[in-house]
Design a protein around this motif. Structure first.
Motif, PDB file in Angstrom:
ATOM      1  N   SER A  46       0.592  -0.929  -0.025  1.00 22.14           N
ATOM      2  CA  SER A  46       0.100   0.032  -0.158  1.00 22.14           C
ATOM      3  C   SER A  46       0.686   1.047  -0.012  1.00 22.14           C
ATOM      4  O   SER A  46       1.607   1.470   1.178  1.00 22.14           O
ATOM      5  CB  SER A  46      -0.840  -0.377   1.132  1.00 22.14           C
ATOM      6  OG  SER A  46      -2.190   1.102   1.141  1.00 22.14           O
ATOM      7  N   LEU A  47       0.408   2.424  -1.638  1.00 29.58           N
ATOM      8  CA  LEU A  47       1.221   3.465  -1.187  1.00 29.58           C
ATOM      9  C   LEU A  47       0.620   4.478  -0.740  1.00 29.58           C
ATOM     10  O   LEU A  47      -0.478   4.439  -0.303  1.00 29.58           O
ATOM     11  CB  LEU A  47       1.862   3.183  -2.431  1.00 29.58           C
ATOM     12  CG  LEU A  47       2.309   2.609  -3.173  1.00 29.58           C
ATOM     13  CD1 LEU A  47       2.651   2.827  -4.623  1.00 29.58           C
ATOM     14  CD2 LEU A  47       3.534   1.796  -2.746  1.00 29.58           C
ATOM     15  N   LEU A  48       1.519   5.792  -0.903  1.00 30.12           N
ATOM     16  CA  LEU A  48       0.690   6.803   0.077  1.00 30.12           C
ATOM     17  C   LEU A  48       0.927   7.875  -1.285  1.00 30.12           C
ATOM     18  O   LEU A  48       1.916   7.750  -1.984  1.00 30.12           O
ATOM     19  CB  LEU A  48       1.693   7.525   0.523  1.00 30.12           C
ATOM     20  CG  LEU A  48       1.857   6.942   2.493  1.00 30.12           C
ATOM     21  CD1 LEU A  48       2.907   7.464   3.363  1.00 30.12           C
ATOM     22  CD2 LEU A  48       0.162   6.675   2.851  1.00 30.12           C
ATOM     23  N   SER A  49      -0.047   8.615  -1.272  1.00 33.18           N
ATOM     24  CA  SER A  49      -0.197   9.593  -2.114  1.00 33.18           C
ATOM     25  C   SER A  49       1.099  10.743  -2.436  1.00 33.18           C
ATOM     26  O   SER A  49       1.531  11.179  -3.481  1.00 33.18           O
ATOM     27  CB  SER A  49      -1.655  10.235  -1.907  1.00 33.18           C
ATOM     28  OG  SER A  49      -1.055  11.556  -1.275  1.00 33.18           O
ATOM     29  N   ALA A 100      -3.141   6.877  -3.906  1.00 28.89           N
ATOM     30  CA  ALA A 100      -2.127   6.696  -4.757  1.00 28.89           C
ATOM     31  C   ALA A 100      -2.743   5.310  -5.087  1.00 28.89           C
ATOM     32  O   ALA A 100      -3.525   5.262  -5.843  1.00 28.89           O
ATOM     33  CB  ALA A 100      -1.526   6.465  -2.908  1.00 28.89           C
ATOM     34  N   TYR A 101      -2.068   4.700  -4.940  1.00 33.56           N
ATOM     35  CA  TYR A 101      -2.184   2.765  -5.072  1.00 33.56           C
ATOM     36  C   TYR A 101      -2.390   1.567  -4.269  1.00 33.56           C
ATOM     37  O   TYR A 101      -1.193   1.142  -2.943  1.00 33.56           O
ATOM     38  CB  TYR A 101      -0.961   2.508  -6.362  1.00 33.56           C
ATOM     39  CG  TYR A 101      -0.779   3.021  -7.560  1.00 33.56           C
ATOM     40  CD1 TYR A 101      -1.915   3.609  -8.793  1.00 33.56           C
ATOM     41  CD2 TYR A 101      -0.424   4.845  -7.590  1.00 33.56           C
ATOM     42  CE1 TYR A 101      -2.362   3.902  -9.216  1.00 33.56           C
ATOM     43  CE2 TYR A 101       0.033   4.990  -8.380  1.00 33.56           C
ATOM     44  CZ  TYR A 101      -1.167   5.353  -9.860  1.00 33.56           C
ATOM     45  OH  TYR A 101      -1.642   6.358 -10.778  1.00 33.56           O
ATOM     46  N   HIS A 102      -2.789   0.386  -4.261  1.00 33.61           N
ATOM     47  CA  HIS A 102      -2.418  -0.489  -3.886  1.00 33.61           C
ATOM     48  C   HIS A 102      -1.321  -1.405  -4.896  1.00 33.61           C
ATOM     49  O   HIS A 102      -2.054  -1.299  -6.287  1.00 33.61           O
ATOM     50  CB  HIS A 102      -3.489  -1.240  -3.159  1.00 33.61           C
ATOM     51  CG  HIS A 102      -4.499  -0.835  -2.739  1.00 33.61           C
ATOM     52  ND1 HIS A 102      -4.053  -0.483  -1.379  1.00 33.61           N
ATOM     53  CD2 HIS A 102      -6.047  -0.569  -2.274  1.00 33.61           C
ATOM     54  CE1 HIS A 102      -4.429   0.123  -0.110  1.00 33.61           C
ATOM     55  NE2 HIS A 102      -5.865   0.152  -1.012  1.00 33.61           N
ATOM     56  N   VAL A 103      -0.204  -2.042  -4.763  1.00 31.85           N
ATOM     57  CA  VAL A 103       0.311  -2.118  -5.853  1.00 31.85           C
ATOM     58  C   VAL A 103       0.584  -4.004  -5.419  1.00 31.85           C
ATOM     59  O   VAL A 103       0.865  -4.347  -4.569  1.00 31.85           O
ATOM     60  CB  VAL A 103       1.606  -1.910  -6.135  1.00 31.85           C
ATOM     61  CG1 VAL A 103       1.244  -0.540  -6.619  1.00 31.85           C
ATOM     62  CG2 VAL A 103       2.812  -1.291  -4.516  1.00 31.85           C
ATOM     63  N   VAL A 104       1.139  -5.242  -6.216  1.00 34.41           N
ATOM     64  CA  VAL A 104       1.807  -5.814  -6.147  1.00 34.41           C
ATOM     65  C   VAL A 104       3.402  -6.138  -6.543  1.00 34.41           C
ATOM     66  O   VAL A 104       3.399  -5.758  -7.063  1.00 34.41           O
ATOM     67  CB  VAL A 104       1.214  -7.081  -7.324  1.00 34.41           C
ATOM     68  CG1 VAL A 104       1.807  -7.990  -6.993  1.00 34.41           C
ATOM     69  CG2 VAL A 104       0.043  -7.340  -7.321  1.00 34.41           C
ATOM     70  N   ARG A 105       3.766  -6.327  -5.582  1.00 31.75           N
ATOM     71  CA  ARG A 105       5.081  -5.449  -5.069  1.00 31.75           C
ATOM     72  C   ARG A 105       5.948  -6.241  -5.995  1.00 31.75           C
ATOM     73  O   ARG A 105       7.063  -5.788  -6.743  1.00 31.75           O
ATOM     74  CB  ARG A 105       6.430  -5.250  -3.730  1.00 31.75           C
ATOM     75  CG  ARG A 105       5.140  -4.526  -2.765  1.00 31.75           C
ATOM     76  CD  ARG A 105       6.081  -2.902  -2.923  1.00 31.75           C
ATOM     77  NE  ARG A 105       7.501  -3.563  -3.353  1.00 31.75           N
ATOM     78  CZ  ARG A 105       8.168  -3.464  -2.199  1.00 31.75           C
ATOM     79  NH1 ARG A 105       7.214  -2.779  -0.500  1.00 31.75           N
ATOM     80  NH2 ARG A 105       9.911  -2.808  -1.896  1.00 31.75           N
ATOM     81  N   ALA A 106       5.823  -7.403  -6.027  1.00 30.85           N
ATOM     82  CA  ALA A 106       6.609  -7.923  -7.497  1.00 30.85           C
ATOM     83  C   ALA A 106       6.932  -7.206  -9.087  1.00 30.85           C
ATOM     84  O   ALA A 106       8.039  -7.361  -9.442  1.00 30.85           O
ATOM     85  CB  ALA A 106       6.394 -10.325  -7.114  1.00 30.85           C
TER      86      ALA A 106
END
Length: 447
Positions: A46-49, A100-106
């Motif tokens: 989970s990222l921040l804006s 912001a974004y939720h990302v699959v870190r891979a």
């Protein structure tokens, strides 16, 4: 000894990829040595804006947008001295970004590393750095490839972005763990999990319960990242002995999560991370600096990990560029980097001390052990540093008054439906990144 690039970056995660991109754009020869073969798994989705201006600056935003990661409009918390959930929204940030974004870190980390290569950095995967020494004031890096070959390189400067491996920090005994956050995280992924309702569907949920707290993060591949943060001293043996039973037992103890997973299926192994909140006595030294998790890491409740890594990569690269271009003496540039990055880290740290303290559960060992006014590190110098961080000076009585005042402001902000008014919330705002980096808050086209 091989003639190396101007800058050798240890690690290809967000801190290393950002640093490599900025330095390559500045015209320096950059070599990234990454221990693993990407894509590789990593937690911290989970990222921040506040991170978005940095992603814009390195040219990574178009690829991130195309990839289809979920846009994260904010966060929802079941936390604090009131029991009703409350939410914050990035759109409440004046002049900031609405998501912001939720990302699959891979996948996200692969995009950032590919971007560094596209900007001119040389990237060698499956190359593990084994030591960093100094020869006549110049760093000497020893590395080994997966095929067994060895390298001995002499760059002009080293950026250690090796993550929790902390190649330089561990070798020089610089790491110091934070006893306040003596936690472990146990986590997995579910398919078929119930999302939050309506406009909250893409929010991260952080839910406190008696034994700690859970994160609950929706991802674009239709899985849900679900993790419990609990006391390391109480749960280490159980988590080591039977991680899945421990994990499922913790889920059952948190109704806000258990109810949403009632019809979901676990689709991953259970992973455990221990003792992950720490700092370093210094972030820099002759010919090197440490960035991201190699320097410090803080409890993940406000999703600060990737942000601090990207911020460190950007600030660190700016410092290295000033050194190599002759714009500033090394000592001056490194002191400015250390002050800026450590200052940012400690402001987040203080914010999280108060955030933890604001969750009240007198019957819970986890939460009573994490009260600011009952936390007194045994070592006197550590205790003094803790009090100074909380109160601005070494006066414990001043800290007591300040804690009471800040909790009143926290309670007022949440009760009035204005979480953006709570103390320290400005740390989540885009303008804080802009102030530290000089980057525009919004893209040049104003979008």
């Amino acid at each position: 000894m091989a003639d190396a690039a101007d800058v050798l970056v240890i690690g290809g995660g967000p801190a290393g990829a950002v640093a490599a991109t900025v330095l390559a754009d500045a015209g320096h020869r950059v070599l990234v040595l990454e221990r693993e073969r990407f894509p590789r798994y990593h937690i911290g989705e989970s990222l921040l804006s506040a991170t978005l201006p940095i992603l814009d600056a390195i040219g990574a935003t178009p690829a991130i947008e195309r990839h289809g990661f979920l846009r994260k409009p904010g966060g929802t918390f079941q936390w604090g001295r009131q029991r009703e959930p409350w939410s914050f929204w990035f759109q409440e940030d004046p002049g900031g970004r609405p998501h912001a974004y939720h990302v699959v870190r891979a996948q996200f980390d692969q995009l950032l590393l590919d971007n560094a290569g596209a900007h001119g950095a040389e990237v060698r995967e499956e190359h593990a750095v084994t030591a960093v020494e100094h020869d006549d004031g110049r760093p000497v890096v020893h590395a080994r490839s997966a095929a067994g070959g060895t390298l001995r390189l002499a760059p002009r400067f080293v950026v250690d972005a090796s993550g929790q491996a902390a190649v330089i920090g561990k070798a020089r005994a610089l790491r110091r763990f934070d006893d306040f956050f003596k936690n472990l995280a146990i986590f997995g992924y579910f398919r078929g999990a119930e999302r939050l309702p309506g406009e909250l569907a893409n929010h991260i949920l952080s839910a406190a319960f008696a034994d700690g707290w859970f994160w609950y993060i929706p991802l674009h591949d239709d899985t849900m990242s679900v993790g419990a943060v609990v006391d390391a001293r109480r749960w280490r043996e159980l988590a080591d002995g039977d991680p899945e039973a421990t994990y499922r037992g913790l889920i059952a103890r948190c109704p806000a999560v258990a109810e949403r997973l009632a019809r979901a299926s676990l689709v991953s192994p259970i992973r455990v991370i221990r003792d992950y909140s720490y700092t370093s006595t210094r972030f820099t030294g002759p010919g090197f600096l440490m960035a991201g998790d190699a320097a410090c890491f803080i409890d993940p409740v406000f999703s600060t990990g990737v942000h601090l890594a990207c911020l460190a990569g950007f600030l660190g690269a700016r410092a290295v560029d000033r050194i190599l271009s002759g714009a500033a003496p090394e000592a001056e540039a490194l002191a400015q980097y250390e002050a800026a990055y450590r200052g940012a880290f400690e402001r987040y740290l203080r914010f999280l001390y108060f955030f933890y303290d604001h969750n009240e559960d007198p019957d819970s060992y986890f939460w009573t052990a994490r009260r600011i006014l009952s936390h007194a590190p045994a070592d006197l110098s550590t205790r003094e540093a803790f009090v100074r961080l909380i109160s601005g000076n070494g006066d414990w009585h001043a800290a007591e008054t300040l804690v009471a005042e800040e909790h009143a402001r926290w309670a007022d902000g949440i009760r009035s439906g204005r979480p953006s008014a709570v103390p320290g919330n400005d740390l989540l705002r885009v303008r804080t990144t802009s102030t530290l980096t000089g980057l525009p808050a919004r893209p040049r086209d104003g979008s």
